[in-house]
Design an enzyme around this catalytic site. Structure first.
Site, PDB file in Angstrom:
ATOM      1  N   ASP A  19      12.996  35.522 -41.828  1.00  0.00           N
ATOM      2  CA  ASP A  19      12.711  34.977 -40.491  1.00  0.00           C
ATOM      3  C   ASP A  19      11.681  33.861 -40.528  1.00  0.00           C
ATOM      4  O   ASP A  19      11.912  32.764 -40.029  1.00  0.00           O
ATOM      5  CB  ASP A  19      12.154  36.065 -39.560  1.00  0.00           C
ATOM      6  CG  ASP A  19      13.199  37.110 -39.212  1.00  0.00           C
ATOM      7  OD1 ASP A  19      14.391  36.848 -39.406  1.00  0.00           O
ATOM      8  OD2 ASP A  19      12.797  38.197 -38.749  1.00  0.00           O
ATOM      9  N   ARG A 100      -2.813  42.928 -36.466  1.00  0.00           N
ATOM     10  CA  ARG A 100      -2.502  41.681 -35.760  1.00  0.00           C
ATOM     11  C   ARG A 100      -3.735  40.927 -35.236  1.00  0.00           C
ATOM     12  O   ARG A 100      -3.813  39.711 -35.381  1.00  0.00           O
ATOM     13  CB  ARG A 100      -1.508  41.920 -34.624  1.00  0.00           C
ATOM     14  CG  ARG A 100      -0.131  42.446 -35.065  1.00  0.00           C
ATOM     15  CD  ARG A 100       0.487  41.633 -36.183  1.00  0.00           C
ATOM     16  NE  ARG A 100       1.867  41.975 -36.494  1.00  0.00           N
ATOM     17  CZ  ARG A 100       2.269  42.886 -37.375  1.00  0.00           C
ATOM     18  NH1 ARG A 100       1.378  43.618 -38.034  1.00  0.00           N
ATOM     19  NH2 ARG A 100       3.541  43.085 -37.627  1.00  0.00           N
ATOM     20  N   ASP A 129       4.452  43.421 -31.273  1.00  0.00           N
ATOM     21  CA  ASP A 129       3.621  42.507 -32.064  1.00  0.00           C
ATOM     22  C   ASP A 129       3.468  41.130 -31.422  1.00  0.00           C
ATOM     23  O   ASP A 129       2.417  40.509 -31.518  1.00  0.00           O
ATOM     24  CB  ASP A 129       4.156  42.422 -33.496  1.00  0.00           C
ATOM     25  CG  ASP A 129       3.964  43.752 -34.240  1.00  0.00           C
ATOM     26  OD1 ASP A 129       2.929  44.398 -33.996  1.00  0.00           O
ATOM     27  OD2 ASP A 129       4.838  44.147 -35.030  1.00  0.00           O
ATOM     28  N   SER A 181      13.583  47.459 -40.203  1.00  0.00           N
ATOM     29  CA  SER A 181      12.492  46.526 -40.005  1.00  0.00           C
ATOM     30  C   SER A 181      11.232  47.244 -40.476  1.00  0.00           C
ATOM     31  O   SER A 181      10.909  48.328 -40.013  1.00  0.00           O
ATOM     32  CB  SER A 181      12.397  46.169 -38.525  1.00  0.00           C
ATOM     33  OG  SER A 181      11.153  45.552 -38.290  1.00  0.00           O
TER      34      SER A 181
HETATM   35  N1  ARG Z   1       5.952  50.455 -33.344  1.00  0.00           N
HETATM   36  C1  ARG Z   1       4.864  50.069 -34.152  1.00  0.00           C
HETATM   37  C2  ARG Z   1       3.895  49.250 -33.353  1.00  0.00           C
HETATM   38  O1  ARG Z   1       4.280  48.714 -32.380  1.00  0.00           O
HETATM   39  C3  ARG Z   1       5.290  49.409 -35.431  1.00  0.00           C
HETATM   40  C4  ARG Z   1       5.739  47.996 -35.309  1.00  0.00           C
HETATM   41  C5  ARG Z   1       6.217  47.517 -36.607  1.00  0.00           C
HETATM   42  N2  ARG Z   1       6.440  46.106 -36.611  1.00  0.00           N
HETATM   43  C6  ARG Z   1       7.489  45.554 -37.176  1.00  0.00           C
HETATM   44  N3  ARG Z   1       7.563  44.276 -37.097  1.00  0.00           N
HETATM   45  N4  ARG Z   1       8.422  46.248 -37.787  1.00  0.00           N
HETATM   46  O2  ARG Z   1       2.765  49.119 -33.670  1.00  0.00           O
END
Ligand code: ARG
Length: 425
Positions: A19, A100, A129, A181
């Site tokens: 990506d 993040r 995110d 993912s």
């Molecule tokens: N659900 C979790 C969160 O929002 C994990 C997110 C994982 N991110 C990803 N890009 N796969 O913190």
């Protein structure tokens, strides 16, 4: 977006994956920007980061760098998460949510350093995110314009993306990737999508990489002791360690015993429920042991209040409000409570379970002479009856004026109402 020949710049949060690799090219072609790619090392199981730097460069990034943020991540972010027992919805240790804001701060710093007016990230439009990156960036510098190509471009499937990549000279992964993912760092690993979308189906065994199947874990239990000072873990089995080192070591030890797996339904910021799988051995061990020490060092009312503050803290961070008035205020409460959270917690690991077997502190509020039922009891029992007389006074008045409760209350109360509604499938 270009001005008289000199292009404007964008700082891209780059991971090295497909990506964001496509994005390096896309931002040049579609937005006419000079791309500065930065990859934050927060302890993910990444390929060699030097290679990631070169990859961005090969695709035309004017500058690319990998920044080692691990020490800072552990010392500032994770230490705080442990002090706040950070578990979203009481379970998820926030591994993605915690990384993040730190990465965002570095993106903003680099934008300032290079005079970039834009920051871009690779998040899709359905997740948390994007909310965290953009809310953090906005709090740090509201003047920066954020671009989210994955929300904007028309490459909706992986096939379309691969096609675009091939046409534009972006190297595509040769191996068939796992249909998940994944996001990972020092604090654990998050696995979503693919087969995991069915919440009834057991997660396939091959999603786990940090933890052993508990049924295949060693037959011998292992004991660990973690030392804390002012709420921060400072030693493992009596040996002083930096937090970064301690986390890496605990991930290994706890993972070997199959401790740290989670499969849960979670409520995203954007309103969706999703099935998430996590493995976070060190995070769950350290938070659990820290909570245990707090039970010894904090008085009952502070402890119960802190449970609520901890939940608010976790929700704020989950929702991307690391840089916020609320989170700063909760931090201040937390800092005061941690001053005497010093001592040791001992636990045993065995086949996927971590059981606390002891705790001690020089500041312990536990008073054996008050707790004991033996002869050396120093508790004054004569005070109890007067205390109960006052404590139960409102109950007696309520009973006299409004009658006692008619039954035990409880689950049956709404049965008649619920019978009218039949669940759809
Ligand atoms: N659900 C979790 C969160 O929002 C994990 C997110 C994982 N991110 C990803 N890009 N796969 O913190």
């Amino acid at each position: 977006m270009s001005q008289q020949g000199t292009k404007e710049k964008v700082v891209l949060a780059y991971s090295g994956g497909l990506d964001t690799s496509v994005m390096v090219k896309w931002l040049q072609l579609e937005k006419d920007l000079d791309v500065i790619a930065i990859c934050g090392n927060v302890g993910q199981d990444a390929e060699d980061l030097g290679w990631i730097e070169r990859k961005a460069h090969d695709m035309g990034a004017v500058r690319s760098c990998a920044l080692d943020m691990r020490e800072e991540y552990a010392e500032t972010v994770l230490a705080q998460a442990i002090a706040s027992n950070a578990l979203y919805e009481n379970r998820y240790p926030l591994l993605s949510a915690l990384s993040r804001p730190l990465i965002a701060r570095h993106l903003v710093e680099l934008a300032h350093e290079t005079g970039a007016a834009y920051i871009a990230h690779g998040c899709t439009g359905k997740g948390n995110d994007q909310v965290r990156f953009e809310t953090s960036i906005r709090a740090l510098d509201p003047g920066i314009v954020v671009l989210a190509p994955a929300r904007e471009w028309n490459l909706l499937t992986r096939e379309q993306e691969m096609e675009w990549a091939k046409t534009h000279g972006v190297p595509v992964p040769a191996t068939v990737e796992k249909p998940y993912s994944i996001d990972d760092n020092l604090w654990g690993r998050a696995i979503e999508c693919g087969d995991l979308e069915d919440p009834w189906a057991e997660p396939p065994a091959d999603i786990w990489t940090m933890t052993r199947d508990p049924m295949l874990a060693p037959d011998e239990p292992e004991e660990i002791t973690v030392g804390f000072e002012g709420g921060r873990p400072v030693s493992l089995n009596g040996q002083k360690m930096r937090l970064l080192e301690l986390i890496v070591e605990l991930n290994r030890v706890c993972g070997r015993h199959g401790f740290g797996r989670l499969s849960m339904i979670e409520d995203r910021v954007v309103g969706i429920k999703s099935h998430e799988c996590y493995e976070c051995p060190a995070a769950l061990a350290l938070i659990g042991m820290h909570q245990e020490l707090e039970t010894l060092c904090l008085d009952g009312s502070t402890l119960r209040c802190k449970h609520q503050v901890d939940q608010r803290w976790a929700t704020a961070v989950y929702e991307g409000k690391w840089y916020s008035q609320l989170k700063g205020s909760l931090d201040a409460f937390c800092a005061y409570t941690q001053r005497h959270v010093t001592g040791e917690v001992r636990a045993r690991l065995y086949k996927g379970v971590l059981s606390v077997c002891g705790r001690r502190s020089p500041y312990s509020l536990y008073d054996p002479s008050l707790a004991t039922y033996g002869d050396d009891d120093s508790f004054d029992r004569s005070l109890a009856s007067g205390f109960i007389g006052i404590h139960s006074l409102p109950s007696a008045i309520w009973s006299a004026r409004q009658g006692p409760a008619s039954g035990m209350g409880g689950l049956r109360t709404f049965a008649a109402e619920d019978q009218k509604r039949t669940p759809s499938a």
